[in-house]
Enzyme design. Structure first.
Site, PDB file in Angstrom:
ATOM      1  CD  GLU A 133      46.352  54.058 105.947  1.00 44.24           C
ATOM      2  OE1 GLU A 133      45.392  53.293 106.179  1.00 44.24           O
ATOM      3  OE2 GLU A 133      46.268  55.075 105.227  1.00 44.24           O
ATOM      4  CD  GLU A 153      46.116  59.622 108.113  1.00 40.43           C
ATOM      5  OE1 GLU A 153      46.679  58.997 107.200  1.00 40.43           O
ATOM      6  OE2 GLU A 153      46.545  59.619 109.295  1.00 40.43           O
TER       7      GLU A 153
END
Length: 286
Positions: A133, A153
């Site tokens: 990210e 995730e």
């Protein structure tokens, strides 16, 4: 590598979890410094990065930041042990509000859009979860041939909610982003560059930092007012869908107004007519 010049600005105090140096004129090098923990992000580390980048944004003599990691991994995402120890609500809605309020995102980088100064990621090794990210919110990305990228995730029962999902989808497209987000699969650096498009250049590991710094220096040969106004336009492109809305917002932005009234625009035009290299000055504070 660090420039010994006494003219370097003095950064704010920070812990040993982050290193900061000034290897070239107008360039700050920010290094995650938890190599034994694969540079996993702790609350302390995040606060250090926030403090340093907020200061960097306001320091006129610094024009570009290079972000890298110490050791064999760029950033392995969140330090789950430290994260679980930190105070957080058990109410999912409250946690969602925390995410919304955290305008700079993971590591104080993944959603940082207030700054118009270029950020270059020098990905020395793997980038996972929040590390990816961070990478996709940088303006330029140089990666090691050995680097891999993953958003795992879903394998851990959590979600990449700090800006990675929409940004990756815009860069790579829905289907390719789904490979990383829904399958949680690892992507090698060459594939991240050729198929997914969020890596600009893949080089041998020994050349990652030097390549990123060379790009930073190349940016500093350009007018800092022009560069920062240009980055603001790029950021506004992510915010608005209509071209006219982007043009109007950019024309009214602080960076654009400063650019048109700056000494650097005069210097650039003067140097062109005199057939010489321009000598840029630090931009005025916004």
């Amino acid at each position: 590598m660090e420039n010994p010049s006494s003219t370097n600005p003095k950064p704010p105090s920070h812990s040993e979890e982050v290193k900061v140096s000034f290897p070239r004129d107008h360039v700050m090098l920010l290094m995650f410094n938890r190599p034994r923990a694969l540079n996993a992000m702790t609350p302390t580390m995040r606060q250090d990065v926030c403090t340093l980048l907020d200061w960097f944004d306001k320091e006129p003599s610094l024009w570009v930041v290079v972000i890298t990691g110490q050791g064999r991994v760029f950033c392995a995402g969140a330090d789950l042990i430290a994260w679980n120890k930190s105070q957080r609500s058990e109410d999912g809605k409250d946690e969602g509000e925390r995410t919304i309020a955290d305008v700079n995102g993971f590591g104080s980088i993944s959603r940082r859009s207030s700054s118009s100064k270029p950020m270059i990621a020098a990905v020395n090794g793997g980038a996972y979860g929040g590390g990816v990210e961070i990478v996709v919110n940088c303006d330029l990305v140089v990666a090691s041939e050995e680097a891999t990228f993953a958003l795992p995730e879903v394998k851990r029962g959590v979600v990449a909610i700090q800006g990675g999902m929409p940004r990756l989808a815009r860069i790579a497209g829905h289907q390719l982003a789904s490979e990383m987000l829904l399958l949680g699969r690892n992507i090698p650096a060459a594939e991240a560059a050729a198929r997914f498009g969020f890596v600009n250049k893949v080089v041998p590991k020994t050349e990652v930092l030097s390549t990123a710094l060379a790009w930073a220096v190349e940016i500093t040969t350009n007018s800092p007012d022009s560069v920062q106004s240009t980055k603001r336009a790029l950021l506004l492109t992510n915010k608005h869908a209509d071209v006219e809305d982007i043009v109007k917002a950019h024309a009214r932005s602080k960076e654009s107004v400063r650019h048109f009234t700056s000494e650097n625009i005069k210097e650039g035009l003067r140097a062109f007519s005199e057939k010489r290299k321009p000598v840029w000055s630090n931009p005025a504070k916004l």
